[in-house]
Scaffold this active site. Structure first.
Site, short mmCIF file in Angstrom:
data_model
loop_
_atom_site.label_atom_id
_atom_site.label_comp_id
_atom_site.label_asym_id
_atom_site.label_seq_id
_atom_site.Cartn_x
_atom_site.Cartn_y
_atom_site.Cartn_z
N LYS A 193 68.71 37.79 -40.21
CA LYS A 193 68.38 38.16 -41.58
C LYS A 193 66.92 38.59 -41.61
O LYS A 193 66.02 37.82 -41.25
CB LYS A 193 68.60 36.97 -42.51
CG LYS A 193 68.19 37.28 -43.94
CD LYS A 193 68.52 36.15 -44.88
CE LYS A 193 68.01 36.46 -46.27
NZ LYS A 193 68.33 35.39 -47.21
N LYS A 246 71.86 41.30 -41.64
CA LYS A 246 71.53 41.61 -43.02
C LYS A 246 70.09 42.09 -43.13
O LYS A 246 69.22 41.45 -42.57
CB LYS A 246 71.72 40.34 -43.84
CG LYS A 246 71.28 40.42 -45.28
CD LYS A 246 71.37 39.07 -45.91
CE LYS A 246 70.79 39.19 -47.30
NZ LYS A 246 70.59 37.93 -47.91
C1 PBG Z 1 68.81 34.01 -50.03
C2 PBG Z 1 69.55 35.29 -50.10
C3 PBG Z 1 69.04 36.54 -50.45
C4 PBG Z 1 70.10 37.44 -50.39
C5 PBG Z 1 71.22 36.73 -50.02
N1 PBG Z 1 70.86 35.40 -49.82
C6 PBG Z 1 67.70 36.96 -50.91
C7 PBG Z 1 66.50 36.69 -50.13
O1 PBG Z 1 66.53 36.31 -48.96
O2 PBG Z 1 65.45 36.85 -50.75
C8 PBG Z 1 70.01 38.91 -50.68
C9 PBG Z 1 71.28 39.61 -50.96
C10 PBG Z 1 71.15 40.96 -51.56
O3 PBG Z 1 70.04 41.54 -51.69
O4 PBG Z 1 72.19 41.50 -51.94
N2 PBG Z 1 69.48 32.97 -50.65
#
Ligand code: PBG
Length: 320
Positions: A193, A246
Protein backbone atom coordinates in the site's frame (compact mmCIF):
# COMPACT_ATOMS: atom_id res chain seq x y z
CA UNK A 1 8.05 -16.78 -38.20
CA UNK A 2 6.10 -15.48 -41.15
CA UNK A 3 5.73 -11.77 -41.62
CA UNK A 4 3.56 -9.42 -43.66
CA UNK A 5 1.88 -10.02 -46.10
CA UNK A 6 1.33 -13.63 -44.90
CA UNK A 7 0.71 -12.53 -41.33
CA UNK A 8 -1.95 -9.87 -40.92
CA UNK A 9 -2.99 -9.26 -37.31
CA UNK A 10 -5.94 -7.19 -38.47
CA UNK A 11 -7.71 -10.37 -39.66
CA UNK A 12 -8.79 -11.17 -36.11
CA UNK A 13 -9.90 -7.61 -35.42
CA UNK A 14 -12.31 -7.38 -38.32
CA UNK A 15 -15.62 -8.05 -36.51
CA UNK A 16 -16.90 -7.84 -32.99
CA UNK A 17 -17.47 -11.60 -32.93
CA UNK A 18 -13.88 -12.32 -33.96
CA UNK A 19 -12.51 -9.87 -31.41
CA UNK A 20 -14.64 -11.45 -28.72
CA UNK A 21 -13.47 -14.94 -29.67
CA UNK A 22 -9.80 -14.10 -29.19
CA UNK A 23 -10.13 -11.70 -26.23
CA UNK A 24 -7.51 -12.55 -23.60
CA UNK A 25 -9.02 -10.80 -20.58
CA UNK A 26 -12.68 -10.65 -19.60
CA UNK A 27 -14.20 -8.85 -16.65
CA UNK A 28 -16.49 -10.87 -14.42
CA UNK A 29 -18.62 -9.20 -11.70
CA UNK A 30 -17.80 -12.16 -9.47
CA UNK A 31 -14.21 -10.87 -9.24
CA UNK A 32 -15.35 -7.59 -7.73
CA UNK A 33 -15.50 -6.20 -4.23
CA UNK A 34 -17.65 -3.14 -3.58
CA UNK A 35 -16.66 -0.74 -0.77
CA UNK A 36 -19.11 0.91 1.62
CA UNK A 37 -18.75 3.62 4.25
CA UNK A 38 -21.08 2.92 7.11
CA UNK A 39 -21.88 5.86 9.36
CA UNK A 40 -24.52 6.95 11.84
CA UNK A 41 -25.77 9.44 9.22
CA UNK A 42 -24.97 10.93 5.81
CA UNK A 43 -22.16 13.44 5.28
CA UNK A 44 -24.39 15.90 3.41
CA UNK A 45 -21.82 16.77 0.76
CA UNK A 46 -20.60 13.36 -0.34
CA UNK A 47 -17.62 13.71 -2.67
CA UNK A 48 -18.86 11.22 -5.30
CA UNK A 49 -21.90 8.95 -5.71
CA UNK A 50 -20.23 5.62 -4.87
CA UNK A 51 -18.39 7.24 -1.97
CA UNK A 52 -21.56 8.18 -0.12
CA UNK A 53 -21.95 7.22 3.48
CA UNK A 54 -24.71 4.76 4.25
CA UNK A 55 -26.53 3.98 7.47
CA UNK A 56 -26.79 0.36 8.63
CA UNK A 57 -30.36 0.26 7.27
CA UNK A 58 -29.30 1.58 3.86
CA UNK A 59 -26.37 -0.82 3.78
CA UNK A 60 -28.66 -3.82 4.16
CA UNK A 61 -30.68 -2.69 1.14
CA UNK A 62 -27.49 -2.00 -0.84
CA UNK A 63 -26.09 -5.40 0.08
CA UNK A 64 -29.22 -7.12 -1.15
CA UNK A 65 -28.89 -5.27 -4.45
CA UNK A 66 -25.18 -6.15 -4.77
CA UNK A 67 -25.89 -9.82 -4.17
CA UNK A 68 -28.65 -9.82 -6.78
CA UNK A 69 -26.25 -8.20 -9.29
CA UNK A 70 -23.70 -11.00 -8.79
CA UNK A 71 -21.09 -9.01 -6.85
CA UNK A 72 -19.17 -11.44 -4.60
CA UNK A 73 -18.02 -9.31 -1.75
CA UNK A 74 -18.34 -6.04 0.15
CA UNK A 75 -15.53 -4.16 1.86
CA UNK A 76 -16.78 -2.29 4.90
CA UNK A 77 -15.37 0.91 6.40
CA UNK A 78 -16.85 2.54 9.48
CA UNK A 79 -17.13 6.15 10.53
CA UNK A 80 -17.84 6.26 14.26
CA UNK A 81 -19.91 8.83 16.10
CA UNK A 82 -16.93 9.76 18.28
CA UNK A 83 -13.19 9.57 17.74
CA UNK A 84 -10.45 9.40 20.36
CA UNK A 85 -6.66 9.22 20.63
CA UNK A 86 -6.61 5.42 20.57
CA UNK A 87 -9.36 4.83 18.03
CA UNK A 88 -11.34 2.73 20.49
CA UNK A 89 -14.48 2.81 18.30
CA UNK A 90 -12.67 0.36 16.02
CA UNK A 91 -12.97 -2.61 18.40
CA UNK A 92 -16.21 -1.63 20.15
CA UNK A 93 -18.45 -4.72 20.12
CA UNK A 94 -21.31 -2.35 19.36
CA UNK A 95 -19.33 -0.15 16.95
CA UNK A 96 -20.65 0.94 13.59
CA UNK A 97 -18.97 -1.79 11.51
CA UNK A 98 -19.91 -4.46 14.05
CA UNK A 99 -23.57 -3.36 13.88
CA UNK A 100 -23.41 -3.34 10.10
CA UNK A 101 -21.91 -6.83 10.01
CA UNK A 102 -24.60 -8.30 12.22
CA UNK A 103 -27.37 -6.70 10.15
CA UNK A 104 -26.02 -7.71 6.73
CA UNK A 105 -24.87 -11.15 7.85
CA UNK A 106 -28.38 -12.03 8.88
CA UNK A 107 -30.18 -10.62 5.84
CA UNK A 108 -27.71 -11.38 3.01
CA UNK A 109 -25.79 -14.50 4.05
CA UNK A 110 -24.43 -15.25 0.55
CA UNK A 111 -22.13 -12.18 0.36
CA UNK A 112 -18.50 -12.32 1.44
CA UNK A 113 -18.13 -9.58 4.04
CA UNK A 114 -14.63 -8.17 4.26
CA UNK A 115 -13.72 -5.45 6.76
CA UNK A 116 -11.01 -2.84 6.49
CA UNK A 117 -8.93 -3.10 9.66
CA UNK A 118 -7.33 0.26 10.41
CA UNK A 119 -7.55 2.96 13.05
CA UNK A 120 -7.49 6.10 10.89
CA UNK A 121 -11.27 6.52 10.74
CA UNK A 122 -11.44 6.14 14.52
CA UNK A 123 -8.54 8.23 15.82
CA UNK A 124 -8.98 11.93 16.61
CA UNK A 125 -5.63 12.64 14.90
CA UNK A 126 -6.44 10.59 11.78
CA UNK A 127 -3.29 8.46 11.80
CA UNK A 128 -3.48 4.70 11.31
CA UNK A 129 -2.06 3.84 14.73
CA UNK A 130 -1.50 5.21 18.22
CA UNK A 131 0.93 8.06 18.64
CA UNK A 132 4.14 8.34 20.57
CA UNK A 133 4.76 12.07 20.27
CA UNK A 134 4.36 12.74 16.55
CA UNK A 135 5.35 9.19 15.53
CA UNK A 136 2.94 6.34 14.93
CA UNK A 137 3.99 3.65 17.40
CA UNK A 138 4.21 0.37 15.51
CA UNK A 139 4.20 -2.34 18.18
CA UNK A 140 1.65 -0.66 20.48
CA UNK A 141 -0.71 -0.41 17.50
CA UNK A 142 -0.57 -4.13 16.69
CA UNK A 143 -2.57 -5.17 19.72
CA UNK A 144 -5.34 -2.67 18.91
CA UNK A 145 -5.53 -3.83 15.31
CA UNK A 146 -5.71 -7.44 16.46
CA UNK A 147 -8.53 -6.59 18.86
CA UNK A 148 -10.35 -4.82 16.03
CA UNK A 149 -10.03 -7.79 13.69
CA UNK A 150 -11.32 -10.23 16.29
CA UNK A 151 -14.32 -8.00 17.04
CA UNK A 152 -15.14 -7.84 13.32
CA UNK A 153 -15.09 -11.61 12.98
CA UNK A 154 -17.17 -12.01 16.14
CA UNK A 155 -19.76 -9.73 14.53
CA UNK A 156 -19.81 -11.75 11.29
CA UNK A 157 -16.92 -10.75 9.02
CA UNK A 158 -15.81 -13.49 6.60
CA UNK A 159 -12.36 -11.97 6.06
CA UNK A 160 -10.33 -9.10 7.48
CA UNK A 161 -8.22 -6.67 5.48
CA UNK A 162 -5.53 -4.78 7.42
CA UNK A 163 -4.67 -1.50 5.66
CA UNK A 164 -2.57 0.28 8.30
CA UNK A 165 0.90 -0.75 7.02
CA UNK A 166 2.38 -1.40 10.47
CA UNK A 167 5.17 -4.00 10.46
CA UNK A 168 4.05 -7.36 11.78
CA UNK A 169 0.29 -6.72 11.64
CA UNK A 170 -0.54 -9.80 9.60
CA UNK A 171 1.22 -12.03 12.12
CA UNK A 172 -0.46 -10.20 15.02
CA UNK A 173 -3.91 -10.59 13.43
CA UNK A 174 -3.30 -14.24 12.56
CA UNK A 175 -2.26 -15.08 16.14
CA UNK A 176 -5.19 -13.19 17.69
CA UNK A 177 -7.73 -14.73 15.31
CA UNK A 178 -6.38 -18.23 15.96
CA UNK A 179 -6.46 -17.62 19.73
CA UNK A 180 -10.10 -16.59 19.46
CA UNK A 181 -10.94 -19.77 17.55
CA UNK A 182 -11.10 -18.10 14.12
CA UNK A 183 -8.35 -20.10 12.44
CA UNK A 184 -10.60 -20.46 9.38
CA UNK A 185 -10.88 -16.70 8.76
CA UNK A 186 -8.69 -15.46 5.89
CA UNK A 187 -6.57 -12.30 5.95
CA UNK A 188 -6.56 -10.11 2.86
CA UNK A 189 -3.44 -8.05 3.40
CA UNK A 190 -3.04 -4.61 1.88
CA UNK A 191 0.53 -5.79 1.41
CA UNK A 192 1.86 -3.13 -0.95
CA UNK A 193 0.00 0.00 0.00
CA UNK A 194 1.59 3.19 -1.23
CA UNK A 195 1.53 6.66 0.33
CA UNK A 196 -0.57 7.92 -2.55
CA UNK A 197 -2.19 11.18 -3.61
CA UNK A 198 -5.06 9.12 -5.04
CA UNK A 199 -6.81 8.59 -1.69
CA UNK A 200 -8.19 12.14 -1.56
CA UNK A 201 -11.93 11.52 -2.07
CA UNK A 202 -11.83 8.53 0.29
CA UNK A 203 -10.37 10.59 3.11
CA UNK A 204 -13.21 13.06 2.72
CA UNK A 205 -15.85 10.31 2.76
CA UNK A 206 -14.19 8.49 5.65
CA UNK A 207 -13.14 11.67 7.48
CA UNK A 208 -9.70 10.12 7.94
CA UNK A 209 -7.20 12.72 6.72
CA UNK A 210 -4.28 12.97 9.18
CA UNK A 211 -4.57 16.06 11.38
CA UNK A 212 -0.80 16.69 11.01
CA UNK A 213 1.94 15.32 8.81
CA UNK A 214 1.27 12.53 6.33
CA UNK A 215 1.42 8.74 6.06
CA UNK A 216 4.84 8.44 4.44
CA UNK A 217 6.37 7.10 7.64
CA UNK A 218 4.34 3.89 7.31
CA UNK A 219 2.88 3.60 3.80
CA UNK A 220 5.23 2.78 0.92
CA UNK A 221 7.16 5.19 -1.27
CA UNK A 222 5.51 5.13 -4.75
CA UNK A 223 8.99 4.95 -6.30
CA UNK A 224 9.63 1.41 -5.05
CA UNK A 225 8.79 -1.99 -6.47
CA UNK A 226 11.40 -4.32 -4.95
CA UNK A 227 10.25 -3.15 -1.55
CA UNK A 228 6.69 -4.15 -2.50
CA UNK A 229 7.92 -7.70 -3.07
CA UNK A 230 9.56 -7.70 0.37
CA UNK A 231 6.29 -6.52 1.92
CA UNK A 232 4.47 -9.35 0.15
CA UNK A 233 7.05 -11.93 1.19
CA UNK A 234 6.78 -10.92 4.85
CA UNK A 235 2.98 -10.88 4.79
CA UNK A 236 2.94 -14.31 3.20
CA UNK A 237 5.32 -15.62 5.87
CA UNK A 238 3.09 -14.09 8.57
CA UNK A 239 0.05 -15.89 7.20
CA UNK A 240 -1.65 -13.65 4.62
CA UNK A 241 -4.14 -15.50 2.40
CA UNK A 242 -4.47 -12.83 -0.29
CA UNK A 243 -2.09 -9.99 -1.19
CA UNK A 244 -3.33 -6.60 -2.29
CA UNK A 245 -1.64 -3.83 -4.26
CA UNK A 246 -3.00 -0.31 -3.85
CA UNK A 247 -3.61 1.99 -5.71
CA UNK A 248 -4.06 -0.08 -8.88
CA UNK A 249 -3.59 2.05 -12.00
CA UNK A 250 -0.35 3.80 -11.05
CA UNK A 251 1.04 0.39 -10.00
CA UNK A 252 0.18 -2.05 -12.79
CA UNK A 253 3.85 -3.05 -12.91
CA UNK A 254 3.72 -3.88 -9.20
CA UNK A 255 0.61 -6.03 -9.70
CA UNK A 256 2.43 -7.86 -12.50
CA UNK A 257 5.59 -8.35 -10.41
CA UNK A 258 3.60 -9.67 -7.45
CA UNK A 259 1.60 -11.95 -9.76
CA UNK A 260 4.77 -13.44 -11.19
CA UNK A 261 6.46 -13.98 -7.85
CA UNK A 262 3.59 -15.34 -5.71
CA UNK A 263 0.95 -17.98 -6.19
CA UNK A 264 -1.64 -16.53 -3.79
CA UNK A 265 -4.71 -14.78 -5.11
CA UNK A 266 -3.77 -11.17 -5.86
CA UNK A 267 -6.12 -8.28 -5.25
CA UNK A 268 -5.88 -4.69 -6.46
CA UNK A 269 -7.66 -1.63 -5.10
CA UNK A 270 -8.89 0.74 -7.79
CA UNK A 271 -8.98 3.65 -5.34
CA UNK A 272 -11.16 6.70 -4.92
CA UNK A 273 -8.88 9.08 -6.86
CA UNK A 274 -8.73 6.73 -9.85
CA UNK A 275 -12.51 6.59 -9.82
CA UNK A 276 -12.84 10.36 -9.33
CA UNK A 277 -10.63 11.23 -12.31
CA UNK A 278 -12.71 9.27 -14.79
CA UNK A 279 -16.04 10.06 -13.13
CA UNK A 280 -15.46 13.81 -13.25
CA UNK A 281 -13.99 13.74 -16.76
CA UNK A 282 -17.04 11.75 -17.86
CA UNK A 283 -19.43 14.20 -16.23
CA UNK A 284 -17.63 17.08 -17.95
CA UNK A 285 -18.05 15.37 -21.33
CA UNK A 286 -14.29 14.91 -21.84
CA UNK A 287 -14.28 11.12 -21.77
CA UNK A 288 -16.74 8.27 -22.08
CA UNK A 289 -16.89 7.18 -18.44
CA UNK A 290 -18.06 3.66 -19.12
CA UNK A 291 -15.45 2.93 -21.80
CA UNK A 292 -12.66 4.45 -19.71
CA UNK A 293 -13.73 2.53 -16.61
CA UNK A 294 -13.97 -0.81 -18.43
CA UNK A 295 -10.59 -0.20 -20.09
CA UNK A 296 -8.98 0.59 -16.71
CA UNK A 297 -10.50 -2.38 -14.92
CA UNK A 298 -9.51 -4.69 -17.78
CA UNK A 299 -5.94 -3.40 -17.54
CA UNK A 300 -5.90 -4.12 -13.80
CA UNK A 301 -7.04 -7.67 -14.43
CA UNK A 302 -4.63 -8.13 -17.35
CA UNK A 303 -1.78 -6.98 -15.09
CA UNK A 304 -2.57 -9.96 -12.88
CA UNK A 305 -5.26 -9.07 -10.34
CA UNK A 306 -7.70 -11.87 -9.52
CA UNK A 307 -9.82 -9.72 -7.24
CA UNK A 308 -10.59 -6.04 -7.84
CA UNK A 309 -11.92 -3.62 -5.27
CA UNK A 310 -13.72 -0.87 -7.17
CA UNK A 311 -16.34 1.84 -6.70
CA UNK A 312 -17.58 0.88 -10.19
CA UNK A 313 -18.54 -2.66 -9.16
CA UNK A 314 -22.26 -1.95 -9.12
CA UNK A 315 -22.32 0.04 -12.36
CA UNK A 316 -20.09 -2.56 -13.98
CA UNK A 317 -22.56 -5.29 -13.09
CA UNK A 318 -25.18 -3.36 -15.01
CA UNK A 319 -22.84 -2.69 -17.95
CA UNK A 320 -21.62 -6.26 -18.45
C1 PBG B 1 -6.99 3.32 5.38
C2 PBG B 1 -7.47 3.24 3.98
C3 PBG B 1 -7.39 4.24 3.00
C4 PBG B 1 -7.98 3.72 1.85
C5 PBG B 1 -8.41 2.45 2.15
N1 PBG B 1 -8.06 2.15 3.47
C6 PBG B 1 -6.91 5.63 3.06
C7 PBG B 1 -5.56 5.96 3.51
O1 PBG B 1 -4.67 5.12 3.63
O2 PBG B 1 -5.39 7.16 3.76
C8 PBG B 1 -8.11 4.45 0.55
C9 PBG B 1 -9.11 3.91 -0.41
C10 PBG B 1 -9.47 4.82 -1.53
O3 PBG B 1 -8.86 5.89 -1.75
O4 PBG B 1 -10.40 4.46 -2.26
N2 PBG B 1 -7.92 2.85 6.30
Amino acid sequence: MSTFPVTRLRRLRRTGALRSLVRETRLDVADFVYPFFVAPGPLGNDPLPALSRVTVEQLVAEAEECASLGISALLLFGIPEEKDEQGSGAWDADGIVQQALRAVRERVPQLVLVTDVCLCEYTSHGHCGVLDGEEVANDETLELLARTAVSHVEAGADAVAPSDMMDGRVGALRAALDDAGFEATPILSYAAKYASAFYGPFREAADSAPAFGDRRGYQMDPANVREALRECELDLAEGADLLMVKPALPNLDVIRAVRERFDLPIAAYNVSGEYAMIKTAGAAGWMDERAAAVESLTAIKRAGADVIVSYWAKELAQWL
